[in-house]
Design an enzyme around this catalytic site. Structure first.
Site, PDB file in Angstrom:
ATOM      1  N   LYS A   1      74.415  33.409 -81.167  1.00 43.61           N
ATOM      2  CA  LYS A   1      75.482  34.413 -81.067  1.00 43.61           C
ATOM      3  C   LYS A   1      75.278  35.558 -82.052  1.00 43.61           C
ATOM      4  CE  LYS A   1      77.933  32.512 -77.786  1.00 43.61           C
ATOM      5  NZ  LYS A   1      77.909  33.089 -76.418  1.00 43.61           N
TER       6      LYS A   1
ATOM      7  N   SER B   1      80.784  36.486 -77.400  1.00 47.39           N
ATOM      8  CA  SER B   1      80.131  36.023 -78.619  1.00 47.39           C
ATOM      9  C   SER B   1      80.956  34.881 -79.231  1.00 47.39           C
ATOM     10  CB  SER B   1      79.965  37.201 -79.587  1.00 47.39           C
ATOM     11  OG  SER B   1      79.229  36.811 -80.716  1.00 47.39           O
TER      12      SER B   1
END
Length: 293
Positions: free
Chosen positions: A176, A158
Site C-alpha cells: 500500500k 489504499s
C-alpha cells in the site's frame, strides 16, 4: 460520566443529487465484493454504469446482476486477474465495447492476511505485492488512454497500515505504501491531460473480509473504543468519500490520500499485545484463525 457520541453512516442519496454521475462509466477492480462492491452500488445509484473486475467469473456475474437489481443501472462482469495485464486489457475492451468509454477507475483489488515476518514466505509476500501494487499499475496502464480521452479520475483503495510499523502486516503495508507513491506519479504524469488520481485509506469497515481478518476474535468493542468517533466504519463511509473525489467538487484535488477511519490513525490502540506478539507470535495465532505461521 457522559456517554460517547457516535455519528451514523449516511447513505449517499441523502446528500448527493441522484443523477450526479449520469452517463458516466466506472471500471472497478475488486468490485465483486467488500468495500468496492459497496462503492460501485453507490455510484450506480447516482447514475453511473459499471464494469466490475475479479477472478471468479461466476461470482462476478452474480454480483453484477444483483447490482442491477438493487440500483436500476447497468453493470457488467469483466473477469480478469489484475496480476496479468493482458486479462485487464481484455476487460477494458469488453467495457468499451459495451459502454463506449471509461470515465472513472477504482483500483481496489487487494490481498491481505495476518502474519509475522517469520511466518511469511517469499511467495506469500510476492502475492500480496503483485495483487495490490502490480495490479494497480496494470489497471492504470490498461485504462489510461480511455481515462485521458475522457479527462477522468482514478481512486486507489489504499490503507493506513504503513503509517506506522504495524506488527503482522509487513506485506500489505509495503504494497500500500507503493500504491500511494504510484498514485502520486499518476497525478503528476496525467494531470496535464485533465486526469486526477487520489487514494482513499479506509479504516476498519464492518462486514468486510479485511475486518474479519484484522480484528481479534471477540475484540470488537475494544477496537471501537480506540477510535475517536467510537464506531467501526461502514461501506457508505468509504463510498461517500469516493463520490466526492469523483465529483466536480474535487476538481482541484489530485495526488492526495484521503484517510477515512474515524480518526483512528491519530490514536492507535494495540490490536495485538506488544512486544509479546512478536516475541512469541505463535501464542497469539488463535486470535486470527486465518493468519499464516
Amino acid at each position: 460520566m457522559a456517554e460517547s457520541y457516535k455519528h451514523r453512516a449516511v447513505p449517499a442519496l441523502d446528500v448527493f443529487k441522484p443523477d450526479l454521475f449520469k452517463d458516466k462509466v466506472v471500471f472497478v477492480t475488486g468490485g465483486g465484493s467488500g468495500i468496492c462492491y459497496g462503492i460501485t452500488q453507490t455510484l450506480m445509484r447516482l447514475g453511473a454504469k459499471a464494469a466490475i473486475v475479479g477472478r471468479k467469473a461466476d461470482r462476478l456475474r452474480a454480483a453484477a446482476e444483483q447490482l442491477e437489481r438493487d440500483t436500476g443501472s447497468k453493470a457488467i462482469a469483466t473477469p480478469a486477474d489484475v496480476r496479468k495485464i493482458d486479462t485487464v486489457q481484455e476487460a477494458v475492451k469488453m467495457t468499451v465495447d459495451t459502454f463506449g468509454k471509461i470515465d472513472f477507475v477504482i483500483c481496489g483489488a487487494a490481498g491481505n492476511f495476518m502474519a509475522p515476518i517469520e511466518g511469511l514466505s517469499s511467495n506469500a509476500f510476492r502475492a500480496v505485492v503483485e495483487i495490490d501494487l502490480l495490479g494497480t499499475f496494470n489497471t492504470v496502464r490498461a485504462t489510461m488512454e480511455q481515462v485521458k480521452k475522457n479527462h477522468g479520475n482514478y481512486v486507489h483503495i489504499s490503507a493506513t497500515l504503513h503509517y506506522s510499523g504495524l506488527p503482522w502486516q509487513s506485506a500489505p503495508s509495503s504494497a500500500k505504501a507503493g500504491v500511494d507513491a504510484f498514485s502520486n506519479a499518476v497525478a503528476v504524469e496525467l494531470g496535464p491531460f485533465g486526469v486526477r488520481s487520489n487514494c482513499i485509506a479506509p479504516g476498519l469497515i464492518t462486514g468486510t473480509e479485511g475486518a474479519d481478518r484484522l480484528v481479534p476474535q471477540g475484540r470488537d468493542e475494544m477496537v471501537q473504543g480506540f477510535m475517536p468517533l467510537q464506531r467501526i466504519g461502514e461501506k457508505d463511509d468509504i463510498a461517500n468519500a469516493v463520490v466526492f473525489l469523483f465529483s466536480e467538487a474535487a476538481s482541484w484535488i489530485t495526488g492526495q490520500v484521503l484517510v477515512v477511519d474515524g480518526g483512528s490513525m491519530h490514536f492507535r490502540g494495540p490490536f495485538l499485545p506488544y512486544p509479546d506478539s512478536v516475541l512469541d507470535a505463535r501464542a497469539f495465532k488463535s486470535l486470527f484463525p486465518g493468519s499464516k505461521m
